[in-house]
Design a protein around this motif. Sequence first.
Motif, mmCIF file in Angstrom:
data_model
loop_
_atom_site.group_PDB
_atom_site.id
_atom_site.type_symbol
_atom_site.label_atom_id
_atom_site.label_comp_id
_atom_site.label_asym_id
_atom_site.label_seq_id
_atom_site.Cartn_x
_atom_site.Cartn_y
_atom_site.Cartn_z
ATOM 1 N N ILE A 289 0.847 -1.199 0.000
ATOM 2 C CA ILE A 289 0.000 0.000 0.000
ATOM 3 C C ILE A 289 0.880 1.244 0.000
ATOM 4 C CG2 ILE A 289 -0.176 0.047 2.540
ATOM 5 C CD1 ILE A 289 -3.128 0.862 2.187
ATOM 6 N N ASP A 290 0.461 2.288 -0.744
ATOM 7 C CA ASP A 290 1.209 3.546 -0.727
ATOM 8 C C ASP A 290 1.028 4.225 0.622
ATOM 9 O OD1 ASP A 290 2.056 3.209 -3.280
ATOM 10 O OD2 ASP A 290 0.890 4.849 -4.157
ATOM 11 N N ALA A 291 2.003 5.051 0.989
ATOM 12 C CA ALA A 291 1.960 5.702 2.294
ATOM 13 C C ALA A 291 1.030 6.907 2.319
ATOM 14 C CB ALA A 291 3.366 6.137 2.692
ATOM 15 N N ASP A 292 0.700 7.438 1.123
ATOM 16 C CA ASP A 292 0.071 8.758 1.111
ATOM 17 C C ASP A 292 -1.444 8.739 1.284
ATOM 18 O OD1 ASP A 292 -0.562 7.612 -1.274
ATOM 19 O OD2 ASP A 292 0.157 9.252 -2.526
ATOM 20 N N LEU A 293 -2.004 7.570 1.627
ATOM 21 C CA LEU A 293 -3.440 7.413 1.857
ATOM 22 C C LEU A 293 -4.282 7.632 0.606
ATOM 23 C CD1 LEU A 293 -3.708 8.942 5.430
ATOM 24 C CD2 LEU A 293 -4.057 6.562 4.791
ATOM 25 N N GLN A 294 -3.639 7.563 -0.572
ATOM 26 C CA GLN A 294 -4.436 7.560 -1.805
ATOM 27 C C GLN A 294 -5.131 6.215 -1.932
ATOM 28 O OE1 GLN A 294 -1.490 9.053 -4.885
ATOM 29 N NE2 GLN A 294 -3.336 10.186 -5.430
ATOM 30 N N ASP A 295 -4.470 5.202 -1.376
ATOM 31 C CA ASP A 295 -5.062 3.868 -1.324
ATOM 32 C C ASP A 295 -5.670 3.712 0.060
ATOM 33 O OD1 ASP A 295 -3.666 3.511 -3.715
ATOM 34 O OD2 ASP A 295 -1.971 2.581 -2.694
ATOM 35 N N VAL B 46 -12.154 3.723 -5.121
ATOM 36 C CA VAL B 46 -11.961 5.106 -5.548
ATOM 37 C C VAL B 46 -10.642 5.576 -4.970
ATOM 38 C CG1 VAL B 46 -12.836 7.458 -5.384
ATOM 39 C CG2 VAL B 46 -14.428 5.537 -5.651
ATOM 40 N N ARG B 47 -9.754 6.010 -5.862
ATOM 41 C CA ARG B 47 -8.446 6.480 -5.401
ATOM 42 C C ARG B 47 -8.584 7.894 -4.887
ATOM 43 N NH1 ARG B 47 -3.086 4.925 -5.600
ATOM 44 N NH2 ARG B 47 -1.552 6.476 -6.268
ATOM 45 N N GLU B 48 -8.231 8.068 -3.620
ATOM 46 C CA GLU B 48 -8.416 9.363 -2.959
ATOM 47 C C GLU B 48 -7.310 10.334 -3.318
ATOM 48 O OE1 GLU B 48 -10.934 10.285 -1.300
ATOM 49 O OE2 GLU B 48 -11.949 8.343 -1.207
ATOM 50 N N GLU B 49 -7.514 11.555 -2.850
ATOM 51 C CA GLU B 49 -6.474 12.560 -2.982
ATOM 52 C C GLU B 49 -5.341 12.219 -2.030
ATOM 53 O OE1 GLU B 49 -7.254 17.024 -2.499
ATOM 54 O OE2 GLU B 49 -9.075 16.150 -3.348
ATOM 55 N N ARG B 50 -4.171 12.673 -2.366
ATOM 56 C CA ARG B 50 -3.050 12.556 -1.445
ATOM 57 C C ARG B 50 -3.405 13.264 -0.142
ATOM 58 N NH1 ARG B 50 2.343 12.480 -0.573
ATOM 59 N NH2 ARG B 50 3.223 10.999 -2.036
ATOM 60 N N TYR B 51 -3.133 12.632 1.002
ATOM 61 C CA TYR B 51 -3.517 13.200 2.296
ATOM 62 C C TYR B 51 -2.745 14.490 2.580
ATOM 63 C CZ TYR B 51 -4.356 13.369 7.322
ATOM 64 O OH TYR B 51 -4.694 13.750 8.585
#
Length: 312
Positions: free
Chosen positions: A93-99, A196-201
């Motif tokens: 998982i990516d760290a940026d909370l896009q996932d 749904v891929r979120e925005e970078r936190y």
Amino acid sequence: MGPVISVVIPVFNEAAILPELYRRLVATLTTSSESYELLFVNDGSTDSSLGQMVKLSERDSQVRVIDLSRNFGHQIAITAGIDHAAGQAVVIIDADLQDPPELIIRLLEQWRAGYQVVYAVREQRRGETRFKKWTAALFYRLIRRITNVDIPVDTGDFRLLDRMVVEAFRQIREKHRFVRGLISWIGFRQTGVPYVREERYAGETKYPLRKMLKFASDGITSFSFMPLQLATYLGFIVSVLSFLAICWVLYQFLVARHTVPGWSSLMVAVLFLGGIQLITIGLIGEYVGRIYDEVKRRPLYLVRQQLGFPRQ
Ligand code: UDP
Ligand code: MG
């Protein structure tokens, strides 16, 4: 005994996100009521990310940190994480909370249903530039067309791997790695879960255009000879055109007896051929460079320190 779930998180300067990421991951994994470990891979961060990860690993015995000796890039960081993961199921998982970490529950459901690879498919991408969305869409479709590996469109590295796939992945030691392609290549039973891929936190993307281009060319060259074949096709087309042009020139010379100075046509031919030759040499160079990198057999990455791993 290892945990049931390992979560691999590549981190490159994500200090502003780590507390929230940790909170959401723990909240999600607790509801799954399985044993787990969080494997943070520090990919040469220059901000306070490492300090934060070290603190987390001191406080929480389920947190492990692999600190790479420098920035090796996203794909290598993921590889380092998978190499060190002990779980029966490994989630990347990516760290940026896009996932969204909460989706892990849905990935686990499919894993329990018998799938060995469960990838998350982006139905929508929020908060990314039109340029990024457009180039990404184009890239996934192009790579699908020109490779003979069935790489699903609009999927990233956010996915769950069964132990069997992890063992297979560890045998693949190529340098210019396109992780999602390699996992498709591995096979076994694979399925997708939409999200749904979120925005970078917080913070900026760590993939500037230069890294995106390298990533795209690694993806294409490691799964396709199409660009090299393109050189052949171009060669054929140019040869046919040249043959026609030669006929015309001979006709002018022998029959029409009408030879003009012809500077323009010469220049056009020379420049055109020069361009095509440079392009094709460049394409060949892309592959030769990669061959060179492979034969050097350097390690994929170097680890400076490992924290929070259970003693063997
Ligand atoms: N990342 C990394 N090394 C790098 C670049 C990125 O470990 O050299 C990590 C980054 O911290 C993040 C993930 O890879 O967890 C994806 O990067 P990013 O979100 O910047 O890419 P994007 O979503 O914009 O494509
Ligand atoms: Mg991102």
